[in-house]
Motif scaffolding. Structure first.
Motif, PDB file in Angstrom:
ATOM      1  N   LEU A  92      43.987  53.053  29.241  1.00 40.16           N
ATOM      2  CA  LEU A  92      44.936  53.820  30.042  1.00 40.16           C
ATOM      3  C   LEU A  92      44.450  54.004  31.476  1.00 40.16           C
ATOM      4  O   LEU A  92      45.243  53.925  32.432  1.00 40.16           O
ATOM      5  CB  LEU A  92      45.188  55.182  29.396  1.00 40.16           C
ATOM      6  N   LEU A  93      43.157  54.223  31.646  1.00 39.69           N
ATOM      7  CA  LEU A  93      42.612  54.366  33.003  1.00 39.69           C
ATOM      8  C   LEU A  93      42.655  53.037  33.744  1.00 39.69           C
ATOM      9  O   LEU A  93      42.818  53.005  34.975  1.00 39.69           O
ATOM     10  CB  LEU A  93      41.183  54.914  32.935  1.00 39.69           C
ATOM     11  N   GLY A  94      42.528  51.935  33.013  1.00 41.82           N
ATOM     12  CA  GLY A  94      42.693  50.622  33.636  1.00 41.82           C
ATOM     13  C   GLY A  94      44.106  50.442  34.156  1.00 41.82           C
ATOM     14  O   GLY A  94      44.316  49.884  35.247  1.00 41.82           O
ATOM     15  N   VAL A  95      45.093  50.915  33.388  1.00 44.05           N
ATOM     16  CA  VAL A  95      46.489  50.854  33.828  1.00 44.05           C
ATOM     17  C   VAL A  95      46.682  51.691  35.098  1.00 44.05           C
ATOM     18  O   VAL A  95      47.389  51.280  36.028  1.00 44.05           O
ATOM     19  CB  VAL A  95      47.420  51.355  32.704  1.00 44.05           C
ATOM     20  N   ILE A  96      46.043  52.858  35.139  1.00 43.68           N
ATOM     21  CA  ILE A  96      46.137  53.701  36.337  1.00 43.68           C
ATOM     22  C   ILE A  96      45.542  52.969  37.541  1.00 43.68           C
ATOM     23  O   ILE A  96      46.090  53.009  38.653  1.00 43.68           O
ATOM     24  CB  ILE A  96      45.420  55.048  36.105  1.00 43.68           C
ATOM     25  N   GLY A  97      44.435  52.268  37.320  1.00 49.33           N
ATOM     26  CA  GLY A  97      43.843  51.475  38.392  1.00 49.33           C
ATOM     27  C   GLY A  97      44.813  50.428  38.908  1.00 49.33           C
ATOM     28  O   GLY A  97      44.917  50.197  40.135  1.00 49.33           O
ATOM     29  N   THR A  98      45.540  49.787  37.995  1.00 48.04           N
ATOM     30  CA  THR A  98      46.554  48.799  38.387  1.00 48.04           C
ATOM     31  C   THR A  98      47.653  49.446  39.225  1.00 48.04           C
ATOM     32  O   THR A  98      48.053  48.916  40.269  1.00 48.04           O
ATOM     33  CB  THR A  98      47.180  48.160  37.129  1.00 48.04           C
ATOM     34  N   LEU A  99      48.145  50.592  38.770  1.00 49.22           N
ATOM     35  CA  LEU A  99      49.227  51.280  39.486  1.00 49.22           C
ATOM     36  C   LEU A  99      48.797  51.694  40.890  1.00 49.22           C
ATOM     37  O   LEU A  99      49.554  51.541  41.860  1.00 49.22           O
ATOM     38  CB  LEU A  99      49.668  52.512  38.687  1.00 49.22           C
ATOM     39  N   VAL A 100      47.584  52.192  41.007  1.00 48.12           N
ATOM     40  CA  VAL A 100      47.108  52.673  42.308  1.00 48.12           C
ATOM     41  C   VAL A 100      47.071  51.536  43.323  1.00 48.12           C
ATOM     42  O   VAL A 100      47.604  51.653  44.443  1.00 48.12           O
ATOM     43  CB  VAL A 100      45.708  53.325  42.170  1.00 48.12           C
ATOM     44  N   LEU A 101      46.455  50.416  42.964  1.00 47.89           N
ATOM     45  CA  LEU A 101      46.316  49.313  43.921  1.00 47.89           C
ATOM     46  C   LEU A 101      47.647  48.631  44.233  1.00 47.89           C
ATOM     47  O   LEU A 101      47.932  48.319  45.389  1.00 47.89           O
ATOM     48  CB  LEU A 101      45.326  48.282  43.402  1.00 47.89           C
ATOM     49  N   THR A 102      48.454  48.396  43.214  1.00 48.50           N
ATOM     50  CA  THR A 102      49.710  47.685  43.466  1.00 48.50           C
ATOM     51  C   THR A 102      50.708  48.538  44.249  1.00 48.50           C
ATOM     52  O   THR A 102      51.417  48.022  45.123  1.00 48.50           O
ATOM     53  CB  THR A 102      50.357  47.235  42.140  1.00 48.50           C
ATOM     54  N   ILE A 304      49.497  40.229  40.960  1.00 45.89           N
ATOM     55  CA  ILE A 304      48.630  40.061  39.796  1.00 45.89           C
ATOM     56  C   ILE A 304      47.175  40.294  40.191  1.00 45.89           C
ATOM     57  O   ILE A 304      46.419  40.975  39.484  1.00 45.89           O
ATOM     58  CB  ILE A 304      48.792  38.658  39.177  1.00 45.89           C
ATOM     59  N   ALA A 305      46.771  39.718  41.341  1.00 45.20           N
ATOM     60  CA  ALA A 305      45.391  39.891  41.812  1.00 45.20           C
ATOM     61  C   ALA A 305      45.079  41.366  42.042  1.00 45.20           C
ATOM     62  O   ALA A 305      44.012  41.864  41.647  1.00 45.20           O
ATOM     63  CB  ALA A 305      45.172  39.084  43.095  1.00 45.20           C
ATOM     64  N   LEU A 306      46.012  42.087  42.662  1.00 47.19           N
ATOM     65  CA  LEU A 306      45.809  43.519  42.911  1.00 47.19           C
ATOM     66  C   LEU A 306      45.754  44.298  41.594  1.00 47.19           C
ATOM     67  O   LEU A 306      44.912  45.185  41.414  1.00 47.19           O
ATOM     68  CB  LEU A 306      46.941  44.064  43.786  1.00 47.19           C
ATOM     69  N   GLY A 307      46.664  43.956  40.674  1.00 46.82           N
ATOM     70  CA  GLY A 307      46.704  44.663  39.397  1.00 46.82           C
ATOM     71  C   GLY A 307      45.443  44.469  38.584  1.00 46.82           C
ATOM     72  O   GLY A 307      44.875  45.424  38.046  1.00 46.82           O
ATOM     73  N   ILE A 308      44.966  43.218  38.489  1.00 47.92           N
ATOM     74  CA  ILE A 308      43.758  42.940  37.713  1.00 47.92           C
ATOM     75  C   ILE A 308      42.528  43.530  38.401  1.00 47.92           C
ATOM     76  O   ILE A 308      41.613  44.023  37.726  1.00 47.92           O
ATOM     77  CB  ILE A 308      43.604  41.418  37.501  1.00 47.92           C
ATOM     78  N   LEU A 309      42.518  43.509  39.730  1.00 47.62           N
ATOM     79  CA  LEU A 309      41.405  44.133  40.457  1.00 47.62           C
ATOM     80  C   LEU A 309      41.365  45.632  40.177  1.00 47.62           C
ATOM     81  O   LEU A 309      40.281  46.213  39.987  1.00 47.62           O
ATOM     82  CB  LEU A 309      41.547  43.880  41.964  1.00 47.62           C
ATOM     83  N   GLY A 310      42.530  46.271  40.131  1.00 47.70           N
ATOM     84  CA  GLY A 310      42.581  47.698  39.802  1.00 47.70           C
ATOM     85  C   GLY A 310      42.049  47.966  38.406  1.00 47.70           C
ATOM     86  O   GLY A 310      41.291  48.924  38.191  1.00 47.70           O
ATOM     87  N   MET A 311      42.410  47.116  37.435  1.00 47.34           N
ATOM     88  CA  MET A 311      41.886  47.249  36.077  1.00 47.34           C
ATOM     89  C   MET A 311      40.370  47.079  36.062  1.00 47.34           C
ATOM     90  O   MET A 311      39.657  47.833  35.392  1.00 47.34           O
ATOM     91  CB  MET A 311      42.507  46.188  35.163  1.00 47.34           C
ATOM     92  N   PHE A 312      39.901  46.084  36.792  1.00 41.26           N
ATOM     93  CA  PHE A 312      38.465  45.786  36.814  1.00 41.26           C
ATOM     94  C   PHE A 312      37.671  46.968  37.369  1.00 41.26           C
ATOM     95  O   PHE A 312      36.680  47.403  36.767  1.00 41.26           O
ATOM     96  CB  PHE A 312      38.205  44.542  37.660  1.00 41.26           C
ATOM     97  N   ILE A 313      38.107  47.507  38.496  1.00 38.91           N
ATOM     98  CA  ILE A 313      37.377  48.610  39.134  1.00 38.91           C
ATOM     99  C   ILE A 313      37.329  49.825  38.208  1.00 38.91           C
ATOM    100  O   ILE A 313      36.268  50.419  37.985  1.00 38.91           O
ATOM    101  CB  ILE A 313      38.026  48.975  40.483  1.00 38.91           C
ATOM    102  N   ALA A 314      38.501  50.200  37.663  1.00 36.02           N
ATOM    103  CA  ALA A 314      38.571  51.384  36.802  1.00 36.02           C
ATOM    104  C   ALA A 314      37.721  51.208  35.546  1.00 36.02           C
ATOM    105  O   ALA A 314      36.932  52.091  35.184  1.00 36.02           O
ATOM    106  CB  ALA A 314      40.024  51.679  36.431  1.00 36.02           C
TER     107      ALA A 314
END
Length: 395
Positions: A92-102, A304-314
């Motif tokens: 769920l926090l990975g999803v939040i990371g995706t939302l924040v960056l995108t 996609i790059a932004l979303g996956i990067l957000g998942m990775f960071i979180a």
């Protein structure tokens, strides 16, 4: 005879994917190869209705999903399910990371409607893509109707190999610990692999003689739990997704002794249902064309790059506090891209190919599969429903 031809083509695509996965030791996952074959087929000579012609149409798939999710509940116990709360949090926090960056960086690059239409498939897979497509049609934003499913097509091509790579690295780490005596198979947990189940004696259910415990007896009990789960979902007005209820009720029925370990494998129908569900997922790839994807490929790749990067960071930042490796945490987050059944297939393929014995495969499966399944349900079945409902109002 056309339906038999359609069925043969679908199964040949599945077979090629499995063989390439086996040859490459799961470096190239079967779902990735099969998805590519379907895309190329739909873009050339293959009829877009081929999966329905092969009998894997909507009613059959509705049955598949419910029965398979109840079955997956028989692979876990309540203690194990509760123990996966860390995987739920990470996903769920990975999803939040995706939302924040995108939603921040993406909105600076593209217009608001483009971002809103493209983000849900990154956090809820195919279901989110189809819901957003219908929402765009209803809102009259026809220029972006193809974007959600196109996003699903391309992020699948990226997400499958990336998840497989992470799981393979995690699998090698775990199997090294197992070989060095630092880890052991759970003695009390349900057996998760088909080989392990085959070595187990037939379980006595309701004190019935073994000759009465036929495959149809197992299917009836699984179907009853699936029916009850969907009925409860309707009573709750889908406040809790029926798929989640199927999994939970499957666990409870297994704990109470109503269902045996690995129920559908014992009934001999698991693979048939899994292939049907997977074929239906791939059928959605027919909704795009090279021309449509070519016109929006830049937006898709960047988001996609932004979303996956957000998942990775979180996930990487939170992995250590939650007692996971970075690879395992990131893989849990990536389940948002595709969910079930791809998360199950990817995980079991990696476990089978990394292991060198039945014991190693069983240990890897019980260590990784629950995290991936629960992570996938947290994102695709729960978070995506909430995100979709919010984003549809923002169109």
């Amino acid at each position: 005879m056309s339906y038999l031809i359609a069925f043969t083509v679908v199964m040949v695509f599945m077979l090629i994917g499995e063989w390439i996965s086996t040859v490459t030791k799961a470096f190239i996952p079967s779902v990735f190869i099969t998805a590519i074959l379907f895309v190329l087929g739909f873009w050339t000579i293959m009829p877009k209705t081929i999966v329905a012609q092969a009998s894997f149409d909507t009613p059959f798939v509705g049955i598949c999903i419910s029965l398979l999710l109840v079955h997956l509940g028989t692979l876990m116990n309540l203690k194990e399910l509760v123990a996966q709360w860390k995987a739920v949090c990470i996903a769920l926090l990975g999803v939040i990371g995706t939302l924040v960056l995108t939603l921040t960086v993406g909105s600076f690059i593209f217009n608001w409607h483009t971002v809103i239409a493209a983000v849900p498939p990154l956090t809820g897979g195919l279901v989110a893509a189809l819901l957003m497509t219908n929402g765009l049609k209803a809102a009259g934003i026809t220029a972006l109707v193809a974007l959600p499913v196109s996003m699903f097509v391309i992020h699948s091509v990226i997400g499958y190999p990336l998840t497989a790579l992470l799981l393979k690295k995690e699998g090698k780490r775990l199997v090294d610990n197992f070989r060095n005596g630092k880890a052991h198979i759970s003695k009390n947990g349900p057996k998760m692999t088909k080989k392990a189940v085959a070595t187990q004696p037939q379980q006595q259910i309701f004190s019935l003689p073994v000759e009465y415990q036929t495959p149809s007896f197992t299917l009836v009990r699984v179907a009853l739990i699936a029916l009850l789960s969907n009925y409860i979902g309707l009573l709750l007005n889908n406040a809790i997704n029926a798929n989640v209820i199927c999994l939970i009720f499957g666990v409870i029925a297994h704990q109470l002794g109503f269902l045996e370990d690995n129920a559908l494998n014992r009934a001999g129908v698991f693979n048939w249902l899994m292939y049907g569900l997977l074929a239906y997922v791939f059928a959605q790839l027919s909704l795009t064309t090279p021309q449509v994807i070519g016109g929006i490929v830049l937006q898709i790749i960047v988001l996609i790059a932004l979303g996956i990067l957000g998942m990775f960071i979180a996930s990487w930042l939170l992995a250590k506090p939650f007692g996971m490796t970075g690879e395992m945490a990131f893989a849990c987050s990536l389940t948002a891209l595709f969910g079930f059944p791809a998360d199950y297939i990817l995980t079991t393929e990696i476990c089978r190919n990394v292991a060198q014995s039945e014991e190693e495969e069983e240990y890897l499966t019980e260590s990784i599969l629950p995290k991936m399944l629960v992570g996938g349900f947290a994102t695709v079945s729960v978070a995506s429903v909430i995100i979709d409902s919010v984003f549809l109002k923002l169109l």
